[in-house]
Design an enzyme around this catalytic site. Structure first.
Site, PDB file in Angstrom:
ATOM      1  N   SER A 109      -4.311 -35.053  -8.194  1.00  0.00           N
ATOM      2  CA  SER A 109      -3.442 -35.864  -9.051  1.00  0.00           C
ATOM      3  C   SER A 109      -2.020 -35.927  -8.472  1.00  0.00           C
ATOM      4  O   SER A 109      -1.847 -36.436  -7.364  1.00  0.00           O
ATOM      5  CB  SER A 109      -3.489 -35.299 -10.475  1.00  0.00           C
ATOM      6  OG  SER A 109      -2.889 -36.157 -11.390  1.00  0.00           O
ATOM      7  N   ASP A 159     -11.366 -43.235 -14.518  1.00  0.00           N
ATOM      8  CA  ASP A 159     -10.064 -42.551 -14.579  1.00  0.00           C
ATOM      9  C   ASP A 159      -9.078 -43.386 -15.395  1.00  0.00           C
ATOM     10  O   ASP A 159      -8.747 -44.500 -15.005  1.00  0.00           O
ATOM     11  CB  ASP A 159      -9.553 -42.351 -13.138  1.00  0.00           C
ATOM     12  CG  ASP A 159      -8.325 -41.463 -13.072  1.00  0.00           C
ATOM     13  OD1 ASP A 159      -7.581 -41.397 -14.071  1.00  0.00           O
ATOM     14  OD2 ASP A 159      -8.104 -40.844 -12.019  1.00  0.00           O
ATOM     15  N   HIS A 190     -10.339 -38.485 -14.847  1.00  0.00           N
ATOM     16  CA  HIS A 190      -9.264 -37.980 -13.999  1.00  0.00           C
ATOM     17  C   HIS A 190      -9.466 -36.515 -13.607  1.00  0.00           C
ATOM     18  O   HIS A 190      -8.905 -36.050 -12.631  1.00  0.00           O
ATOM     19  CB  HIS A 190      -7.923 -38.140 -14.734  1.00  0.00           C
ATOM     20  CG  HIS A 190      -6.737 -38.010 -13.840  1.00  0.00           C
ATOM     21  ND1 HIS A 190      -6.418 -38.958 -12.876  1.00  0.00           N
ATOM     22  CD2 HIS A 190      -5.784 -37.046 -13.730  1.00  0.00           C
ATOM     23  CE1 HIS A 190      -5.329 -38.579 -12.231  1.00  0.00           C
ATOM     24  NE2 HIS A 190      -4.923 -37.420 -12.725  1.00  0.00           N
TER      25      HIS A 190
HETATM   26  C1  MLT Z   1       1.397 -38.550 -11.071  1.00  0.00           C
HETATM   27  O1  MLT Z   1       1.750 -38.221  -9.950  1.00  0.00           O
HETATM   28  O2  MLT Z   1       2.195 -38.774 -11.982  1.00  0.00           O
HETATM   29  C2  MLT Z   1      -0.070 -38.639 -11.307  1.00  0.00           C
HETATM   30  O3  MLT Z   1      -0.626 -39.770 -10.834  1.00  0.00           O
HETATM   31  C3  MLT Z   1      -0.464 -38.435 -12.677  1.00  0.00           C
HETATM   32  C4  MLT Z   1      -0.198 -37.052 -13.101  1.00  0.00           C
HETATM   33  O4  MLT Z   1       0.186 -36.227 -12.292  1.00  0.00           O
HETATM   34  O5  MLT Z   1      -0.362 -36.794 -14.277  1.00  0.00           O
END
Ligand code: MLT
Length: 209
Positions: A109, A159, A190
């Site tokens: 993420s 996701d 996700h």
């Molecule tokens: C981000 O970098 O903000 C991601 O895509 C989502 C997350 O970290 O929650």
């Protein structure tokens, strides 16, 4: 295991590698995680590899991240650039300090997004990357040359945070930058799951084993 270290520019955990010389892994957690989160994953992905796991330096309502965002999926790209280069500096320090080869990033993420940005801004920093649920970190990255470095992008077909179009755009950016990209979309959301582990472990062995 040793305690979090603050002797380099980022708080991090370090697990020394075994004797077999597996490429070190740079573990990059998601929003609200920390340097402890991905150590078990790293150990399962590549038993015996050295593990370097920094904590993101940005806080969002007390939750560590690797760069600032303005809203979910809307990034402060100046901060992305600055923090990605800081992470690159940390990688250099950690390699010198711990005597490590160039690492393979394993990011989830937000951690995957900073790893993608690092590949675009400092293509020599990493040996390759596993990007789990990554999205486009820079709308208009500079030209970059990854010289066929292996990159695995694992997206979730359901996701709610990363639209399929965004993941596909990131894949195109990485391919345009010369990555040897494998992009798989899993029937999941996700969160990180067993399928990610299985595919990533096989890909690592095939690409670096
Ligand atoms: C981000 O970098 O903000 C991601 O895509 C989502 C997350 O970290 O929650």
């Amino acid at each position: 295991m040793d305690l979090p270290r603050n002797d380099l520019s980022m708080i991090h955990r370090f697990v020394p590698g075994g004797a077999d010389g597996a490429a070190p892994l740079l573990l990059l957690h998601g929003t609200g995680g920390d340097e402890n989160d991905l150590l078990p994953l790293g150990g399962l992905l590549s038993p015996g590899a050295a593990l370097v796991s920094p904590r993101g330096r940005v806080l969002e309502n007390g939750m560590p991240r690797f760069f600032r965002r303005l809203a979910e999926g809307v990034f402060d790209e100046d901060d992305v650039r600055r923090r990605a280069l800081e992470l690159g500096d940390f990688v250099t320090e950690a390699r010198e300090h711990h005597g490590l080869d160039r690492p393979i990033a394993v990011g989830f993420s937000n951690g995957a997004n900073i790893a993608a940005a690092l590949m675009m801004l400092a293509p020599d920093a990493l040996a390759g990357a596993i990007l789990i649920r990554a999205m486009v970190p820079l709308a208009e990255p500079p030209e970059f040359d990854l010289s066929a470095k292996p990159v695995l992008l694992l997206s979730g077909g359901m996701d709610p945070i990363v639209p399929a179009e965004n993941a596909a755009r990131l894949a195109r950016q990485l391919q345009a930058g010369g990555a040897a990209l494998t992009h798989e979309t899993l029937p999941t959301g996700h969160g990180l799951g067993q399928m990610d582990l299985t595919i990533a472990r096989e890909w690592l062995a095939a690409s670096f084993g």
